[in-house]
Scaffold this active site. Structure first.
Site, PDB file in Angstrom:
ATOM      1  N   GLN A  74      21.093   6.984  45.688  1.00 36.13           N
ATOM      2  CA  GLN A  74      21.310   8.423  45.784  1.00 36.13           C
ATOM      3  C   GLN A  74      20.682   9.120  44.587  1.00 36.13           C
ATOM      4  O   GLN A  74      20.740   8.626  43.475  1.00 36.13           O
ATOM      5  CB  GLN A  74      22.826   8.655  45.846  1.00 36.13           C
ATOM      6  CG  GLN A  74      23.268  10.083  45.693  1.00 36.13           C
ATOM      7  CD  GLN A  74      23.804  10.363  44.295  1.00 36.13           C
ATOM      8  OE1 GLN A  74      24.589   9.605  43.739  1.00 36.13           O
ATOM      9  NE2 GLN A  74      23.367  11.463  43.723  1.00 36.13           N
ATOM     10  N   CYS A  75      20.057  10.268  44.844  1.00 35.10           N
ATOM     11  CA  CYS A  75      19.561  11.147  43.775  1.00 35.10           C
ATOM     12  C   CYS A  75      19.911  12.575  44.181  1.00 35.10           C
ATOM     13  O   CYS A  75      20.850  12.790  44.936  1.00 35.10           O
ATOM     14  CB  CYS A  75      18.058  10.938  43.526  1.00 35.10           C
ATOM     15  SG  CYS A  75      17.001  11.442  44.897  1.00 35.10           S
ATOM     16  N   GLU A  76      19.163  13.541  43.734  1.00 39.22           N
ATOM     17  CA  GLU A  76      19.457  14.931  44.086  1.00 39.22           C
ATOM     18  C   GLU A  76      19.025  15.263  45.519  1.00 39.22           C
ATOM     19  O   GLU A  76      19.759  15.888  46.267  1.00 39.22           O
ATOM     20  CB  GLU A  76      18.772  15.887  43.103  1.00 39.22           C
ATOM     21  CG  GLU A  76      19.073  17.347  43.344  1.00 39.22           C
ATOM     22  CD  GLU A  76      20.543  17.700  43.139  1.00 39.22           C
ATOM     23  OE1 GLU A  76      21.036  18.561  43.897  1.00 39.22           O
ATOM     24  OE2 GLU A  76      21.187  17.145  42.250  1.00 39.22           O
ATOM     25  N   LEU A 102      22.303  14.152  46.918  1.00 38.31           N
ATOM     26  CA  LEU A 102      23.520  14.874  46.522  1.00 38.31           C
ATOM     27  C   LEU A 102      23.590  16.234  47.216  1.00 38.31           C
ATOM     28  O   LEU A 102      24.671  16.686  47.604  1.00 38.31           O
ATOM     29  CB  LEU A 102      23.556  15.043  45.001  1.00 38.31           C
ATOM     30  CG  LEU A 102      24.719  15.824  44.415  1.00 38.31           C
ATOM     31  CD1 LEU A 102      26.040  15.116  44.685  1.00 38.31           C
ATOM     32  CD2 LEU A 102      24.524  16.017  42.931  1.00 38.31           C
TER      33      LEU A 102
END
Length: 119
Positions: A74-76, A102
């Protein structure tokens, strides 16, 4: 350096993209979610229960990750986590990429923990 070109040409490992709701179900079933954003980004807001492992450190620290459970990257927005997921897939992990990162998690109304940094 050539990762983006491999991805563009479809030459990298195929990593399933999963929705926030699918990710939440996998977490309930025992998956591990790693957040590949920077420590500063994590201080601002993060998904509760995620493990921070910045993309810049992944090549040095990947061996510390468990191979006996699925991993969700997961990242932005889903771009950096796609790179991380492809790297881990090439090392033999069962791995997924959180589609939309996110941002999608928050848009789905799922819980986040906000930091207390002064702006």
């Amino acid at each position: 350096m050539w990762g983006w070109l491999k991805t563009l040409l479809g030459l990298g490992p195929k990593v399933p993209r999963i929705s926030p709701k699918e990710a939440q179900e996998k977490l309930k079933a025992g998956a591990l979610m790693i957040d590949v954003r920077t420590p500063l980004e994590r201080k601002l807001v993060k998904i509760p229960g995620t493990q921070g492992l910045p993309l810049a450190e992944l090549a040095r620290r990947w061996e510390s990750l468990p191979k006996d459970r699925p991993i969700i990257c997961q990242c932005e927005s889903g771009s950096r986590s796609q790179q991380a997921a492809e790297f881990l897939a090439s090392k033999g992990f069962e791995v997924y990429n959180l589609a939309g990162g996110l941002s999608a998690w928050q848009a789905a109304g799922l819980p986040v923990k906000k930091g207390d940094l002064q702006r």
